[in-house]
Design a protein around this motif. Structure first.
Motif, PDB file in Angstrom:
ATOM      1  N   GLY A  75       0.819  -1.213   0.000  1.00  0.00           N
ATOM      2  CA  GLY A  75       0.000   0.000   0.000  1.00  0.00           C
ATOM      3  C   GLY A  75       0.844   1.251   0.000  1.00  0.00           C
ATOM      4  O   GLY A  75       0.578   2.199  -0.744  1.00  0.00           O
ATOM      5  N   ILE A  76       1.879   1.234   0.851  1.00  0.00           N
ATOM      6  CA  ILE A  76       2.775   2.393   0.919  1.00  0.00           C
ATOM      7  C   ILE A  76       3.491   2.587  -0.410  1.00  0.00           C
ATOM      8  O   ILE A  76       3.624   3.708  -0.911  1.00  0.00           O
ATOM      9  N   ALA A  77       3.950   1.494  -1.007  1.00  0.00           N
ATOM     10  CA  ALA A  77       4.645   1.564  -2.297  1.00  0.00           C
ATOM     11  C   ALA A  77       3.725   2.114  -3.381  1.00  0.00           C
ATOM     12  O   ALA A  77       4.133   2.921  -4.216  1.00  0.00           O
ATOM     13  N   ALA A  78       2.451   1.669  -3.342  1.00  0.00           N
ATOM     14  CA  ALA A  78       1.487   2.144  -4.344  1.00  0.00           C
ATOM     15  C   ALA A  78       1.233   3.631  -4.199  1.00  0.00           C
ATOM     16  O   ALA A  78       1.172   4.370  -5.186  1.00  0.00           O
ATOM     17  N   VAL A  79       1.074   4.075  -2.937  1.00  0.00           N
ATOM     18  CA  VAL A  79       0.857   5.500  -2.684  1.00  0.00           C
ATOM     19  C   VAL A  79       2.066   6.303  -3.126  1.00  0.00           C
ATOM     20  O   VAL A  79       1.959   7.360  -3.745  1.00  0.00           O
ATOM     21  N   SER A  80       3.261   5.769  -2.804  1.00  0.00           N
ATOM     22  CA  SER A  80       4.497   6.450  -3.185  1.00  0.00           C
ATOM     23  C   SER A  80       4.616   6.551  -4.700  1.00  0.00           C
ATOM     24  O   SER A  80       4.969   7.589  -5.248  1.00  0.00           O
ATOM     25  N   ALA A  81       4.307   5.441  -5.391  1.00  0.00           N
ATOM     26  CA  ALA A  81       4.383   5.436  -6.855  1.00  0.00           C
ATOM     27  C   ALA A  81       3.394   6.415  -7.454  1.00  0.00           C
ATOM     28  O   ALA A  81       3.699   7.136  -8.399  1.00  0.00           O
ATOM     29  N   GLN A  82       2.199   6.450  -6.849  1.00  0.00           N
ATOM     30  CA  GLN A  82       1.166   7.362  -7.337  1.00  0.00           C
ATOM     31  C   GLN A  82       1.604   8.807  -7.151  1.00  0.00           C
ATOM     32  O   GLN A  82       1.381   9.662  -8.000  1.00  0.00           O
ATOM     33  N   ALA A  83       2.256   9.072  -6.001  1.00  0.00           N
ATOM     34  CA  ALA A  83       2.714  10.428  -5.715  1.00  0.00           C
ATOM     35  C   ALA A  83       3.786  10.858  -6.705  1.00  0.00           C
ATOM     36  O   ALA A  83       3.892  12.020  -7.066  1.00  0.00           O
ATOM     37  N   GLN A  84       4.586   9.871  -7.153  1.00  0.00           N
ATOM     38  CA  GLN A  84       5.658  10.190  -8.093  1.00  0.00           C
ATOM     39  C   GLN A  84       5.136  10.334  -9.518  1.00  0.00           C
ATOM     40  O   GLN A  84       5.809  10.902 -10.361  1.00  0.00           O
ATOM     41  N   GLN A  85       3.968   9.767  -9.789  1.00  0.00           N
ATOM     42  CA  GLN A  85       3.431   9.791 -11.131  1.00  0.00           C
ATOM     43  C   GLN A  85       2.775  11.123 -11.476  1.00  0.00           C
ATOM     44  O   GLN A  85       1.634  11.178 -11.925  1.00  0.00           O
ATOM     45  N   VAL A  86       3.486  12.187 -11.233  1.00  0.00           N
ATOM     46  CA  VAL A  86       3.043  13.518 -11.654  1.00  0.00           C
ATOM     47  C   VAL A  86       4.176  14.118 -12.471  1.00  0.00           C
ATOM     48  O   VAL A  86       5.301  14.245 -11.995  1.00  0.00           O
ATOM     49  N   PHE A  87       3.878  14.434 -13.706  1.00  0.00           N
ATOM     50  CA  PHE A  87       4.864  15.012 -14.610  1.00  0.00           C
ATOM     51  C   PHE A  87       4.633  16.523 -14.610  1.00  0.00           C
ATOM     52  O   PHE A  87       3.566  17.001 -14.978  1.00  0.00           O
ATOM     53  N   ARG A  88       5.633  17.269 -14.183  1.00  0.00           N
ATOM     54  CA  ARG A  88       5.470  18.721 -14.017  1.00  0.00           C
ATOM     55  C   ARG A  88       6.137  19.497 -15.146  1.00  0.00           C
ATOM     56  O   ARG A  88       7.277  19.219 -15.498  1.00  0.00           O
ATOM     57  N   ILE A  89       5.406  20.463 -15.673  1.00  0.00           N
ATOM     58  CA  ILE A  89       5.962  21.321 -16.714  1.00  0.00           C
ATOM     59  C   ILE A  89       5.877  22.774 -16.260  1.00  0.00           C
ATOM     60  O   ILE A  89       5.027  23.132 -15.443  1.00  0.00           O
ATOM     61  N   THR A  90       6.775  23.591 -16.777  1.00  0.00           N
ATOM     62  CA  THR A  90       6.731  25.012 -16.478  1.00  0.00           C
ATOM     63  C   THR A  90       7.132  25.790 -17.720  1.00  0.00           C
ATOM     64  O   THR A  90       7.506  25.204 -18.748  1.00  0.00           O
ATOM     65  N   ALA A  91       7.062  27.102 -17.628  1.00  0.00           N
ATOM     66  CA  ALA A  91       7.417  27.956 -18.763  1.00  0.00           C
ATOM     67  C   ALA A  91       7.912  29.296 -18.244  1.00  0.00           C
ATOM     68  O   ALA A  91       7.448  29.770 -17.209  1.00  0.00           O
ATOM     69  N   ILE A  92       8.862  29.875 -18.975  1.00  0.00           N
ATOM     70  CA  ILE A  92       9.301  31.218 -18.599  1.00  0.00           C
ATOM     71  C   ILE A  92       8.085  32.148 -18.687  1.00  0.00           C
ATOM     72  O   ILE A  92       7.274  32.038 -19.598  1.00  0.00           O
ATOM     73  N   PRO A  93       7.931  33.059 -17.733  1.00  0.00           N
ATOM     74  CA  PRO A  93       6.756  33.952 -17.718  1.00  0.00           C
ATOM     75  C   PRO A  93       6.913  35.139 -18.671  1.00  0.00           C
ATOM     76  O   PRO A  93       6.973  36.289 -18.253  1.00  0.00           O
ATOM     77  N   ASP A  94       6.971  34.838 -19.977  1.00  0.00           N
ATOM     78  CA  ASP A  94       7.151  35.915 -20.956  1.00  0.00           C
ATOM     79  C   ASP A  94       5.832  36.539 -21.390  1.00  0.00           C
ATOM     80  O   ASP A  94       5.812  37.486 -22.185  1.00  0.00           O
ATOM     81  N   GLU A  95       4.725  35.998 -20.863  1.00  0.00           N
ATOM     82  CA  GLU A  95       3.398  36.586 -21.091  1.00  0.00           C
ATOM     83  C   GLU A  95       2.651  36.567 -19.768  1.00  0.00           C
ATOM     84  O   GLU A  95       3.154  36.090 -18.761  1.00  0.00           O
TER      85      GLU A  95
END
Length: 285
Positions: free
Chosen positions: A16-36
């Motif tokens: 259960g802990i491993a599943a929660v941990s894996a789920q927490a890691q399964q977020v792909f984050r993107i960002t962008a320079i604030p040019d607008e």
């Protein structure tokens, strides 16, 4: 029997802990320079994030940052997985990371990008006419809003730090247009694609604000990743961008928001010219 029950309980708990941990890691984050503006950046990111979720099979979140430097630090420190950089911001990130930040894809338009210089005064007809005037760049870390315009001014024998009356930094391309339109400054420089979008959306009065100089072409924006990203994920991500097509409703929407006809592969060598320009302008050591 009791020991077996306890062991099963611990095993279930561990799973259960491993599943929660894996789920927490399964977020792909993107960002962008604030040019607008933040609202425009969020509007552009939403359908792209949804598309990437389907291609990568993980939740994708857009993480806004306060300034260009924060975008660099976010990817260098692996707080995000993917970042939209201008050419100069990429050079800074690549240097800051010791070569660990690499460009993945760029828009076809970024192979021949340009900046425009705008003004309201009809007496301003060329770069030399800016001497003694108030002028605004975009962000100090912007390629198309500062570095390359500064580089072309210097090539025209106009030193912004000596020949202009006052130099300001608006922080974003649309803010540069607003500053010129309102008369806060005599002229400014910005990204050509933002200018064309503002004109198309009738958010600028072209009978008052006009382009008086367009720069030669140079390489600019790209989507960059950290070199530590697993090769399989990097390939899957690149393929997702390269497969975007105006032939599908989803692809058409995303490409329009990204102001792109299509995405193409890119490489570090494409940005050597920007690195040289930054060093010549004293903006990179």
């Amino acid at each position: 029997m009791q020991n077996k029950t306890v062991l099963r309980l611990f095993a279930s708990l561990a799973i259960g802990i491993a599943a929660v941990s894996a789920q927490a890691q399964q977020v792909f984050r993107i960002t962008a320079i604030p040019d607008e503006s933040p609202t425009e950046l969020a509007r552009k990111a939403a359908p792209l994030a949804k598309y990437l979720e389907g291609k990568l099979g993980v939740k994708v979140e857009f993480t806004p940052v306060t300034d260009y430097a924060a975008a660099v630090e976010a990817l260098v420190n692996k707080q995000v997985d993917l970042a939209w950089f201008g050419g100069f911001t990429f050079v800074q990130a690549n240097q800051r990371s010791g070569g660990k930040v690499v460009p993945l894809v760029q828009r076809e338009e970024d192979e021949k990008f340009r900046s425009v210089f705008i003004a309201t005064d009809p007496a301003i007809k060329g770069l030399a006419d800016l001497k003694g005037r108030d002028f605004t760049f975009g962000s100090q870390s912007s390629t198309s809003g500062h570095l390359m315009p500064r580089s072309f001014l210097l090539a025209a024998k106009v030193d912004p730090d000596k020949d202009l009356k006052r130099v300001a930094y608006s922080g974003a391309h649309d803010a540069t247009v607003a500053a010129v339109a309102s008369g806060k400054v005599d002229a400014g420089a910005l990204n050509i694609s933002v200018w064309e979008k503002l004109v198309a959306d009738k958010k600028v009065d072209t009978s008052k604000v006009r382009v008086f100089y367009t720069t030669p072409a140079y390489y600019d924006y790209n989507w960059s990743v950290h070199a530590d990203m697993p090769a399989a994920q990097r390939e899957k991500l690149a393929r997702a961008f390269l497969e975007l097509s105006p032939e599908t409703p989803e692809g058409r929407q995303i490409l329009a928001l990204q102001r792109a006809t299509r995405f193409v592969p890119t490489r570090v060598e494409n940005y050597k010219g920007i690195e040289a320009a930054a060093r010549n302008a004293g903006l990179l050591k």
